[in-house]
Design an enzyme around this catalytic site. Structure first.
Site, PDB file in Angstrom:
ATOM      1  N   ASP A   1     -15.705   1.461   3.807  1.00 58.64           N
ATOM      2  CA  ASP A   1     -15.419   2.898   3.670  1.00 58.64           C
ATOM      3  C   ASP A   1     -15.976   3.561   2.414  1.00 58.64           C
ATOM      4  O   ASP A   1     -15.652   4.719   2.142  1.00 58.64           O
ATOM      5  CB  ASP A   1     -13.898   3.167   3.719  1.00 58.64           C
TER       6      ASP A   1
ATOM      7  N   LYS B   1     -21.460   3.599   3.115  1.00 61.38           N
ATOM      8  CA  LYS B   1     -22.772   2.977   3.344  1.00 61.38           C
ATOM      9  C   LYS B   1     -23.507   3.626   4.520  1.00 61.38           C
ATOM     10  O   LYS B   1     -24.689   3.931   4.435  1.00 61.38           O
ATOM     11  CB  LYS B   1     -22.602   1.472   3.628  1.00 61.38           C
ATOM     12  N   THR B   2     -22.791   3.811   5.620  1.00 65.43           N
ATOM     13  CA  THR B   2     -23.436   4.341   6.821  1.00 65.43           C
ATOM     14  C   THR B   2     -23.757   5.826   6.648  1.00 65.43           C
ATOM     15  O   THR B   2     -24.835   6.284   7.033  1.00 65.43           O
ATOM     16  CB  THR B   2     -22.536   4.095   8.051  1.00 65.43           C
TER      17      THR B   2
ATOM     18  N   HIS C   1     -17.613  -6.586   7.028  1.00 60.18           N
ATOM     19  CA  HIS C   1     -17.696  -7.592   5.972  1.00 60.18           C
ATOM     20  C   HIS C   1     -18.186  -8.950   6.485  1.00 60.18           C
ATOM     21  O   HIS C   1     -19.036  -9.588   5.867  1.00 60.18           O
ATOM     22  CB  HIS C   1     -16.328  -7.742   5.302  1.00 60.18           C
TER      23      HIS C   1
HETATM   24  N1  LIG Z   1     -16.298  13.104   0.004  1.00 60.65           N
HETATM   25  C1  LIG Z   1     -17.165  12.230   0.501  1.00 60.65           C
HETATM   26  N2  LIG Z   1     -16.816  11.451   1.526  1.00 60.65           N
HETATM   27  C2  LIG Z   1     -17.727  10.570   1.996  1.00 60.65           C
HETATM   28  C3  LIG Z   1     -19.017  10.437   1.413  1.00 60.65           C
HETATM   29  N3  LIG Z   1     -19.697   9.480   2.087  1.00 60.65           N
HETATM   30  C4  LIG Z   1     -18.857   9.026   3.042  1.00 60.65           C
HETATM   31  N4  LIG Z   1     -17.681   9.682   2.992  1.00 60.65           N
HETATM   32  C5  LIG Z   1     -16.540   9.460   3.897  1.00 60.65           C
HETATM   33  O1  LIG Z   1     -16.031   8.155   3.708  1.00 60.65           O
HETATM   34  C6  LIG Z   1     -15.634   7.589   4.958  1.00 60.65           C
HETATM   35  C7  LIG Z   1     -16.355   6.274   5.180  1.00 60.65           C
HETATM   36  O2  LIG Z   1     -17.759   6.482   5.310  1.00 60.65           O
HETATM   37  P1  LIG Z   1     -18.720   5.432   6.010  1.00 60.65           P
HETATM   38  O3  LIG Z   1     -20.105   5.913   5.817  1.00 60.65           O
HETATM   39  O4  LIG Z   1     -18.279   5.133   7.392  1.00 60.65           O
HETATM   40  O5  LIG Z   1     -18.443   4.166   5.108  1.00 60.65           O
HETATM   41  P2  LIG Z   1     -19.002   2.656   5.282  1.00 60.65           P
HETATM   42  O6  LIG Z   1     -19.151   2.117   3.917  1.00 60.65           O
HETATM   43  O7  LIG Z   1     -20.203   2.670   6.159  1.00 60.65           O
HETATM   44  O8  LIG Z   1     -17.793   1.971   6.012  1.00 60.65           O
HETATM   45  P3  LIG Z   1     -17.776   0.534   6.787  1.00 60.65           P
HETATM   46  O9  LIG Z   1     -19.076   0.414   7.546  1.00 60.65           O
HETATM   47  O10 LIG Z   1     -16.575   0.625   7.656  1.00 60.65           O
HETATM   48  O11 LIG Z   1     -17.639  -0.503   5.698  1.00 60.65           O
HETATM   49  C8  LIG Z   1     -15.952   8.628   6.019  1.00 60.65           C
HETATM   50  O12 LIG Z   1     -14.795   9.356   6.285  1.00 60.65           O
HETATM   51  C9  LIG Z   1     -16.988   9.502   5.350  1.00 60.65           C
HETATM   52  O13 LIG Z   1     -17.029  10.810   5.836  1.00 60.65           O
HETATM   53  C10 LIG Z   1     -19.344  11.297   0.314  1.00 60.65           C
HETATM   54  O14 LIG Z   1     -20.441  11.251  -0.257  1.00 60.65           O
HETATM   55  N5  LIG Z   1     -18.378  12.161  -0.088  1.00 60.65           N
HETATM   56 MG   LIG Z   2     -20.566   1.545   7.924  1.00 60.52          MG
END
Ligand SMILES: Nc1nc2c(ncn2[C@@H]2O[C@H](COP(=O)(O)OP(=O)(O)OP(=O)(O)O)[C@@H](O)[C@H]2O)c(=O)[nH]1
Ligand SMILES: [Mg+2]
Length: 390
Positions: free
Chosen positions: A22, A25-26, A85
């Site tokens: 969270d 990354k994506t 992970h």
């Molecule tokens: N405020 C804010 N929220 C963000 C940002 N980038 C991501 N988010 C939020 O953080 C949450 C997780 O984002 P993801 O891109 O799914 O994170 P991840 O690291 O890919 O997550 P996993 O693949 O599950 O490990 C989502 O609700 C996004 O909208 C950012 O730059 N700013």
């Molecule tokens: Mg992801």
């Protein structure tokens, strides 16, 4: 065969995002493709197309990995974003991710978390020498001083793991705001890409090393002979070069070379190729054999390794293993049985990282740093790296 030849325009690198669940990354991966699409050197890949990663069967283990590709002014990148992970552990330790550099994504709001540290450790273990830090969610961090503290914490973590923490680029970004088109934050993505372009060096060592190709498939072209296919692990290959086929124990000459159906003058590390071999019978070569520059690799049966046993939650075993354990070892494209000796420890539990000595059922080319998977009954139960060949 009248085919257009393959044209190599920019140097190619493999990079990827890593970091705690969270931390974004994506979202950041999608934002990078958006910014580059606007520059005209890529195609925008929205979040939901990256996160819905296809299951790919690679090296006999089922791994989850999403690839996007894009170009900066100077380079062509294949970028991997791993959904969970367990996927990091498997893809990093077996070398399936093959990262030349990594973007460590750390939420500026949360700071370093357990998987941040674990991914840095994994990157170090598998030889990813260059990390660029994206301090993400900087849009939501009201207090600059708190972000300064997170930055210090990340630099310390990197230093503790043997990275040059003081000089590693740390860029404050917002993947989310960049996706929304906010100019301040699209500029932050540009800055991150510039840092990757300049800080992650070209992995020339792979191209300059002696040629090696793990055989993935073997086919026959009527009237021309036997063709082996796979990804070039290192070095270069040209038509006319002499090669050894380890496993088949023959030495021969390359009489044809293609990539995606197009003839090529020279294959290089990272390319997916089909290689036509002179005078080698179809049934002499199999998946798991290795085509290499003559004399450049030595096959062996015994090696020491560091192995992570997947926990039950990650799809691994639920019971411990002991000396005498005899699983399958997936090494490059080979699938070989091996006897495990745990030495003084004698027993190891799922979720632990252990040292072991392995005696394989047959010789395969081995070297320190080589990654592999441990399988039993059709599922992956461990991932390891060769530490020494005996
Ligand atoms: N405020 C804010 N929220 C963000 C940002 N980038 C991501 N988010 C939020 O953080 C949450 C997780 O984002 P993801 O891109 O799914 O994170 P991840 O690291 O890919 O997550 P996993 O693949 O599950 O490990 C989502 O609700 C996004 O909208 C950012 O730059 N700013
Ligand atoms: Mg992801």
């Amino acid at each position: 065969m009248s085919k257009t030849a393959y044209v190599r325009t920019k140097p190619h690198l493999n990079i990827g995002t890593m970091g705690h669940v969270d931390h974004g990354k994506t979202t950041l991966t999608a934002a990078i493709t958006k910014v580059l699409a606007e520059r005209g050197t890529g195609t925008f890949v929205p979040f939901d197309r990256i996160d819905r990663a296809p299951e790919e069967a690679a090296r006999g283990i089922t791994i989850n990995i999403a690839h996007v590709e894009y170009e900066t002014d100077t380079r062509h990148y294949a970028h991997v974003d791993m959904p969970g992970h367990a996927d990091y552990v498997k893809n990093m330790v077996t070398g399936a991710a093959q990262l030349d550099g990594a973007v460590l994504v750390v939420s500026a709001l949360d700071g370093i978390m357990p998987q941040t540290a674990e991914h840095v450790l994994l990157a170090r273990q598998v030889g990813v020498d260059h990390i660029v830090v994206a301090l993400n969610k900087a849009d939501g961090a009201g207090d600059e001083e708190l972000v300064d503290l997170v930055e210090l914490e990340v630099r310390d973590l990197l230093t503790a793991q043997g990275y040059p923490g003081d000089s590693v680029p740390v860029v404050r970004v917002s993947g989310l705001k960049a996706l929304e088109g906010d100019p301040r934050w699209t500029a932050s993505i540009e800055a991150l890409l510039d840092a990757v372009d300049t800080y992650v060096p070209m992995p020339e060592r792979y191209v300059d090393a002696p040629f090696l190709l793990p055989v993935e498939n073997v086919l026959t072209i009527t009237g021309r002979g036997t063709v082996v296919t796979g990804a070039v692990e290192r070095g270069r290959l040209r038509v006319g070069d002499r090669v050894s086929v380890l496993g088949a124990d023959v030495e021969t000459v390359v009489t044809g070379l293609e990539t995606f159906g197009k003839p090529m003058d020279e294959a290089q590390a990272g390319d997916n190729v089909a290689v036509l071999l002179r005078g080698v019978p179809r049934d002499a070569v199999r998946r798991g054999h290795v085509v290499a520059a003559p004399g450049s690799v030595v096959p062996a049966r015994r090696f020491s390794a560091q192995v992570y046993l997947l926990s039950g939650r990650e799809g691994g075993r639920t019971t411990p293993v002991a000396t005498g354990y005899r699983p399958q070892f997936y090494i490059r494209t080979a699938d070989v049985v091996g006897d495990v000796d745990l030495g003084a420890a004698a027993v190891a539990r799922p979720g632990e990282t252990v040292r072991m000595t392995v005696e394989l059922g047959r010789e395969v080319p081995l070297e320190p740093g080589l990654g592999f998977a441990v399988r039993e009954g059709g599922r992956t139960v461990g991932a390891g790296t060769v530490t020494a060949v005996e």
